[in-house]
Scaffold this active site. Structure first.
Site, PDB file in Angstrom:
ATOM      1  N   HIS A  37      42.842   3.061  20.509  1.00 11.10           N
ATOM      2  CA  HIS A  37      42.023   2.155  21.335  1.00 11.10           C
ATOM      3  C   HIS A  37      40.769   2.872  21.809  1.00 11.10           C
ATOM      4  O   HIS A  37      39.682   2.293  21.850  1.00 11.10           O
ATOM      5  CB  HIS A  37      42.806   1.686  22.563  1.00 11.10           C
ATOM      6  CG  HIS A  37      44.036   0.904  22.259  1.00 11.10           C
ATOM      7  ND1 HIS A  37      45.300   1.410  22.444  1.00 11.10           N
ATOM      8  CD2 HIS A  37      44.203  -0.351  21.792  1.00 11.10           C
ATOM      9  CE1 HIS A  37      46.193   0.505  22.108  1.00 11.10           C
ATOM     10  NE2 HIS A  37      45.555  -0.581  21.701  1.00 11.10           N
ATOM     11  N   GLU A 151      41.850  -1.159  12.164  1.00 10.79           N
ATOM     12  CA  GLU A 151      42.302  -1.506  10.810  1.00 10.79           C
ATOM     13  C   GLU A 151      43.806  -1.320  10.627  1.00 10.79           C
ATOM     14  O   GLU A 151      44.347  -1.651   9.588  1.00 10.79           O
ATOM     15  CB  GLU A 151      41.559  -0.650   9.773  1.00 10.79           C
ATOM     16  CG  GLU A 151      40.122  -1.081   9.615  1.00 10.79           C
ATOM     17  CD  GLU A 151      39.457  -0.469   8.390  1.00 10.79           C
ATOM     18  OE1 GLU A 151      39.964   0.543   7.873  1.00 10.79           O
ATOM     19  OE2 GLU A 151      38.423  -1.007   7.973  1.00 10.79           O
ATOM     20  N   SER A 193      50.195   4.043  17.727  1.00  9.92           N
ATOM     21  CA  SER A 193      50.602   2.685  18.069  1.00  9.92           C
ATOM     22  C   SER A 193      51.213   2.713  19.457  1.00  9.92           C
ATOM     23  O   SER A 193      51.865   3.697  19.833  1.00  9.92           O
ATOM     24  CB  SER A 193      51.666   2.204  17.068  1.00  9.92           C
ATOM     25  OG  SER A 193      52.364   1.097  17.589  1.00  9.92           O
TER      26      SER A 193
END
Ligand code: PAF
Length: 297
Positions: A37, A151, A193
């Site tokens: 992020h 992506e 993640s």
């Protein structure tokens, strides 16, 4: 940095920026922020006068209630990180602020020209309708010049591009540009993640086999094509696809849900490695992880 929790306040803040002739970059997130992020936010800060980050765990894109309940949330830590990165506004609404009761319980139907019928869309019915429901609302509220997506969620990015460029909503968002940013990985190769937070140390180690196998498959793709050049061969693609599945499944604690090698634009199965991307979903214990690899650009 200002933290905003209502749509009204957000629209007022954005209007003031627009009136002052400032450009706006939007980074939609569900919080539990990590370096992936951060790469989106850094880019949004660098390329726009004002950077708005939304932090909202969107209930309408979860088709599994347990997954929604377990999704990591830590707004304090997120806000600190965003402030350090130079974001200007954080929009962190409650579900009730974002949606009416009717909206929360209605399944929105958008036309994605089949992009939502494969891979994640097939496994998680309604997921992309929920994503587009929230993303289109954020676009409407923020009216950004650019919006940034990772992506890692390649199918999500393709669907959002479709919504902005080609669907019935095209034109609704002015000259909005969708910017796709590369996957950020740990040094070990593991794709970052928010779900990694739910992995034990041992599971995290086990999960390394996912990215390792994907990277190895670039070599397999070269080997599988007769002349060593990445060219057309349905058989070669199938062979590599199966080898990836078998290699990951051979690792104790990992179970592949799907591995598809598809065209990067249509997301349909392809018989060439040209413009192909391999997208994988793997259960590592109870945690569902996704990753992908581009065979050629
Ligand atoms: O990628 C995500 O985190 C979410 O799907 C998004 C784009 C923020 C929409 O809720």
């Amino acid at each position: 940095m200002q933290i905003i929790s209502t749509k009204k306040e957000l629209q007022a803040a954005v209007a003031a920026c627009k009136n002052a002739g400032k450009t706006i970059g939007l980074v939609p997130t569900m919080g539990a922020l990590h370096a992936g992020h951060a790469s989106l936010v850094k880019r949004a800060v660098a390329e726009n006068d004002v950077c708005v980050v939304s932090v909202f765990v969107n209930p309408t894109q979860f088709n599994n209630k347990e997954d929604l309940a377990k999704y990591p949330r830590n707004i304090q830590r997120d806000a600190e990180l965003l402030s350090n990165l130079g974001a200007h506004f954080v929009f962190a609404p409650t579900p009730e602020e974002m949606y009416s009761a009717e909206e929360m319980n209605t399944t929105f139907q958008f036309d994605f020209a089949g992009l939502d019928q494969v891979m994640e869309g097939k496994m998680r019915p309604g997921h992309f309708n929920g994503v587009v429901q929230v993303v289109s609302r954020l676009f409407y509220l923020v009216q950004p010049d650019k919006a940034y997506f990772g992506e890692k969620d390649f199918q999500q990015l393709a669907i959002i591009r479709h919504m902005v460029e080609r669907s019935s909503m095209a034109g609704t968002f002015g000259d909005l540009k969708i910017i796709g940013c590369p996957i950020v990985r740990e040094e070990s190769g593991l794709a970052l993640s928010s779900r990694n937070e739910r992995l034990s140390a041992e599971e995290k180690e086990t999960a390394l086999a996912i990215s390792k196998t994907l990277f190895e498959s670039l070599e397999w793709a070269k080997e599988a094509t007769a002349d060593g050049v990445l060219n057309n061969s349905a058989e070669a693609v199938k062979k590599v696809q199966q080898r990836v599945i078998d290699t990951i499944n051979a690792v104790e604690g990992l179970e592949v849900e799907y591995y598809e090698i598809v065209d990067q634009t249509t997301l349909l199965p392809t018989d060439t490695f040209n413009h192909a991307i391999g997208c994988v979903t793997v259960y590592c214990g109870p945690v569902r992880l996704i990753d992908n690899i581009k065979y050629t650009n």
